[in-house]
Design a protein around this motif. Structure first.
Motif, PDB file in Angstrom:
ATOM      1  N   ILE A 287       0.851  -1.189   0.000  1.00  0.00           N
ATOM      2  CA  ILE A 287       0.000   0.000   0.000  1.00  0.00           C
ATOM      3  C   ILE A 287       0.887   1.240   0.000  1.00  0.00           C
ATOM      4  CG2 ILE A 287      -1.689   1.343   1.298  1.00  0.00           C
ATOM      5  CD1 ILE A 287      -2.788  -1.229   2.406  1.00  0.00           C
ATOM      6  N   LYS A 288       0.534   2.190  -0.861  1.00  0.00           N
ATOM      7  CA  LYS A 288       1.193   3.495  -0.892  1.00  0.00           C
ATOM      8  C   LYS A 288       0.113   4.543  -0.663  1.00  0.00           C
ATOM      9  CE  LYS A 288       4.388   2.063  -4.491  1.00  0.00           C
ATOM     10  NZ  LYS A 288       4.808   2.292  -5.873  1.00  0.00           N
ATOM     11  N   TYR A 289       0.432   5.549   0.130  1.00  0.00           N
ATOM     12  CA  TYR A 289      -0.532   6.634   0.235  1.00  0.00           C
ATOM     13  C   TYR A 289       0.173   7.969   0.407  1.00  0.00           C
ATOM     14  CZ  TYR A 289      -0.367   6.812   5.362  1.00  0.00           C
ATOM     15  OH  TYR A 289       0.017   6.942   6.662  1.00  0.00           O
ATOM     16  N   TRP A 290      -0.476   8.981  -0.148  1.00  0.00           N
ATOM     17  CA  TRP A 290       0.013  10.351  -0.105  1.00  0.00           C
ATOM     18  C   TRP A 290      -1.049  11.211   0.558  1.00  0.00           C
ATOM     19  CZ3 TRP A 290       0.101   7.076  -4.173  1.00  0.00           C
ATOM     20  CH2 TRP A 290       1.315   6.813  -4.783  1.00  0.00           C
ATOM     21  N   THR A 291      -0.609  12.129   1.376  1.00  0.00           N
ATOM     22  CA  THR A 291      -1.536  13.111   1.936  1.00  0.00           C
ATOM     23  C   THR A 291      -0.935  14.493   1.767  1.00  0.00           C
ATOM     24  OG1 THR A 291      -0.595  13.040   4.161  1.00  0.00           O
ATOM     25  CG2 THR A 291      -2.409  11.547   3.700  1.00  0.00           C
ATOM     26  N   SER A 292      -1.784  15.458   1.601  1.00  0.00           N
ATOM     27  CA  SER A 292      -1.358  16.851   1.625  1.00  0.00           C
ATOM     28  C   SER A 292      -2.480  17.648   2.267  1.00  0.00           C
ATOM     29  CB  SER A 292      -1.036  17.370   0.225  1.00  0.00           C
ATOM     30  OG  SER A 292      -2.160  17.278  -0.604  1.00  0.00           O
ATOM     31  N   SER A 293      -2.112  18.691   2.985  1.00  0.00           N
ATOM     32  CA  SER A 293      -3.135  19.491   3.651  1.00  0.00           C
ATOM     33  C   SER A 293      -2.717  20.954   3.682  1.00  0.00           C
ATOM     34  CB  SER A 293      -3.403  18.985   5.067  1.00  0.00           C
ATOM     35  OG  SER A 293      -2.267  19.142   5.875  1.00  0.00           O
ATOM     36  N   LEU A 294      -3.700  21.789   3.713  1.00  0.00           N
ATOM     37  CA  LEU A 294      -3.508  23.223   3.863  1.00  0.00           C
ATOM     38  C   LEU A 294      -3.986  23.560   5.267  1.00  0.00           C
ATOM     39  CD1 LEU A 294      -2.669  25.868   2.558  1.00  0.00           C
ATOM     40  CD2 LEU A 294      -5.008  26.093   1.700  1.00  0.00           C
ATOM     41  N   ASP A 295      -3.070  24.042   6.117  1.00  0.00           N
ATOM     42  CA  ASP A 295      -3.357  24.222   7.537  1.00  0.00           C
ATOM     43  C   ASP A 295      -3.218  25.674   7.962  1.00  0.00           C
ATOM     44  OD1 ASP A 295      -3.459  21.409   7.750  1.00  0.00           O
ATOM     45  OD2 ASP A 295      -1.294  21.341   7.997  1.00  0.00           O
ATOM     46  N   LEU A 296      -3.958  26.014   8.976  1.00  0.00           N
ATOM     47  CA  LEU A 296      -3.818  27.283   9.668  1.00  0.00           C
ATOM     48  C   LEU A 296      -3.362  26.944  11.083  1.00  0.00           C
ATOM     49  CD1 LEU A 296      -4.269  30.365   9.680  1.00  0.00           C
ATOM     50  CD2 LEU A 296      -6.604  29.908  10.442  1.00  0.00           C
ATOM     51  N   ALA A 297      -2.197  27.469  11.482  1.00  0.00           N
ATOM     52  CA  ALA A 297      -1.639  27.129  12.797  1.00  0.00           C
ATOM     53  C   ALA A 297      -1.428  28.399  13.611  1.00  0.00           C
ATOM     54  CB  ALA A 297      -0.314  26.396  12.629  1.00  0.00           C
ATOM     55  N   TYR A 298      -1.589  28.277  14.926  1.00  0.00           N
ATOM     56  CA  TYR A 298      -1.382  29.388  15.841  1.00  0.00           C
ATOM     57  C   TYR A 298      -0.670  28.864  17.086  1.00  0.00           C
ATOM     58  CZ  TYR A 298      -2.311  33.083  19.205  1.00  0.00           C
ATOM     59  OH  TYR A 298      -2.168  34.065  20.148  1.00  0.00           O
ATOM     60  N   THR A 299       0.330  29.587  17.543  1.00  0.00           N
ATOM     61  CA  THR A 299       1.026  29.233  18.771  1.00  0.00           C
ATOM     62  C   THR A 299       0.790  30.317  19.815  1.00  0.00           C
ATOM     63  OG1 THR A 299       2.733  28.063  17.540  1.00  0.00           O
ATOM     64  CG2 THR A 299       3.252  28.663  19.799  1.00  0.00           C
ATOM     65  N   TYR A 300       0.221  29.928  20.942  1.00  0.00           N
ATOM     66  CA  TYR A 300       0.005  30.835  22.065  1.00  0.00           C
ATOM     67  C   TYR A 300       1.200  30.703  23.004  1.00  0.00           C
ATOM     68  CZ  TYR A 300      -1.906  32.789  26.352  1.00  0.00           C
ATOM     69  OH  TYR A 300      -2.096  33.533  27.481  1.00  0.00           O
ATOM     70  N   GLU A 301       1.932  31.809  23.210  1.00  0.00           N
ATOM     71  CA  GLU A 301       3.115  31.774  24.063  1.00  0.00           C
ATOM     72  C   GLU A 301       2.711  31.873  25.534  1.00  0.00           C
ATOM     73  OE1 GLU A 301       6.151  34.512  22.904  1.00  0.00           O
ATOM     74  OE2 GLU A 301       6.248  33.708  20.871  1.00  0.00           O
ATOM     75  N   VAL A 302       2.880  30.772  26.257  1.00  0.00           N
ATOM     76  CA  VAL A 302       2.578  30.724  27.681  1.00  0.00           C
ATOM     77  C   VAL A 302       3.680  31.434  28.457  1.00  0.00           C
ATOM     78  CG1 VAL A 302       2.171  29.190  29.648  1.00  0.00           C
ATOM     79  CG2 VAL A 302       1.344  28.549  27.380  1.00  0.00           C
ATOM     80  N   THR A 303       4.909  31.102  28.123  1.00  0.00           N
ATOM     81  CA  THR A 303       6.086  31.779  28.664  1.00  0.00           C
ATOM     82  C   THR A 303       7.010  32.072  27.485  1.00  0.00           C
ATOM     83  OG1 THR A 303       7.392  29.763  29.016  1.00  0.00           O
ATOM     84  CG2 THR A 303       5.930  30.442  30.815  1.00  0.00           C
ATOM     85  N   GLU A 304       8.155  32.649  27.771  1.00  0.00           N
ATOM     86  CA  GLU A 304       9.112  32.943  26.704  1.00  0.00           C
ATOM     87  C   GLU A 304       9.621  31.659  26.037  1.00  0.00           C
ATOM     88  OE1 GLU A 304      13.332  35.177  26.468  1.00  0.00           O
ATOM     89  OE2 GLU A 304      11.732  36.276  27.510  1.00  0.00           O
ATOM     90  N   GLU A 305       9.678  30.561  26.795  1.00  0.00           N
ATOM     91  CA  GLU A 305      10.190  29.296  26.269  1.00  0.00           C
ATOM     92  C   GLU A 305       9.097  28.352  25.768  1.00  0.00           C
ATOM     93  OE1 GLU A 305      11.045  30.186  29.532  1.00  0.00           O
ATOM     94  OE2 GLU A 305      12.974  31.059  29.029  1.00  0.00           O
ATOM     95  N   LEU A 306       7.896  28.407  26.366  1.00  0.00           N
ATOM     96  CA  LEU A 306       6.852  27.427  26.103  1.00  0.00           C
ATOM     97  C   LEU A 306       5.683  28.028  25.340  1.00  0.00           C
ATOM     98  CD1 LEU A 306       5.748  24.536  26.607  1.00  0.00           C
ATOM     99  CD2 LEU A 306       4.702  25.437  28.691  1.00  0.00           C
ATOM    100  N   GLY A 307       5.280  27.328  24.282  1.00  0.00           N
ATOM    101  CA  GLY A 307       4.116  27.734  23.507  1.00  0.00           C
ATOM    102  C   GLY A 307       3.175  26.567  23.298  1.00  0.00           C
ATOM    103  N   ILE A 308       1.871  26.852  23.264  1.00  0.00           N
ATOM    104  CA  ILE A 308       0.854  25.846  22.992  1.00  0.00           C
ATOM    105  C   ILE A 308       0.419  26.032  21.532  1.00  0.00           C
ATOM    106  CG2 ILE A 308      -1.409  24.927  23.609  1.00  0.00           C
ATOM    107  CD1 ILE A 308       0.671  24.651  25.828  1.00  0.00           C
ATOM    108  N   LEU A 309       0.458  24.943  20.760  1.00  0.00           N
ATOM    109  CA  LEU A 309       0.187  24.982  19.327  1.00  0.00           C
ATOM    110  C   LEU A 309      -1.219  24.465  19.037  1.00  0.00           C
ATOM    111  CD1 LEU A 309       1.225  25.030  16.297  1.00  0.00           C
ATOM    112  CD2 LEU A 309       1.858  22.658  16.670  1.00  0.00           C
ATOM    113  N   PHE A 310      -1.933  25.180  18.159  1.00  0.00           N
ATOM    114  CA  PHE A 310      -3.253  24.770  17.675  1.00  0.00           C
ATOM    115  C   PHE A 310      -3.215  24.792  16.156  1.00  0.00           C
ATOM    116  CE2 PHE A 310      -3.793  26.997  21.692  1.00  0.00           C
ATOM    117  CZ  PHE A 310      -4.479  26.055  22.433  1.00  0.00           C
TER     118      PHE A 310
END
Length: 115
Positions: free
Chosen positions: A28-51
């Motif tokens: 089996i071979k499969y290909w995927t491609s996607s167009l995404d919108l991403a946002y990172t909320y910076e909790v601290t200077e070092e840590l971010g939460i990604l959506f």
């Protein structure tokens, strides 16, 4: 935008009533491609939460059939800055497509180029 390609082998068990089960091995071979919108909320200077949310296309080809499907993909994760250039990233991604990719957990390292 992101994409992936995978080639794998699976063994399928087929059983007919009153007969011995037959095991078929398929490539089996499969290909995927996607167009995404991403946002990172910076909790601290070092840590971010990604959506992330997006729309995905998947094409699958096996020895016996071909198919394609589209659906939504969404994800959540984190980014942790080791220093200004290097980050550790982790992500859990879910797709509405019922396919071989399914849910995915990613752990990686990211380098930011200072251009």
């Amino acid at each position: 935008m992101d994409g992936s390609y995978e080639k794998t082998h699976v063994t399928v068990k087929e059983e007919a009533e009153g007969e011995e089960p037959e095991f078929l091995r398929e490539s089996i071979k499969y290909w995927t491609s996607s167009l995404d919108l991403a946002y990172t909320y910076e909790v601290t200077e070092e840590l971010g939460i990604l959506f992330k949310v997006g729309y995905e296309y998947e094409y699958e080809k096996s020895d016996s059939e071909k198919s394609h499907d589209t659906g939504f993909v969404y994800a959540a994760g984190f980014e942790y800055a080791i220093d200004p250039a290097w980050k550790i990233i982790g992500e859990y991604e879910k797709s509405t497509i019922n396919g071989p990719k399914g849910d995915m957990i990613t752990l990686g390292i990211m380098y930011n180029f200072d251009l």
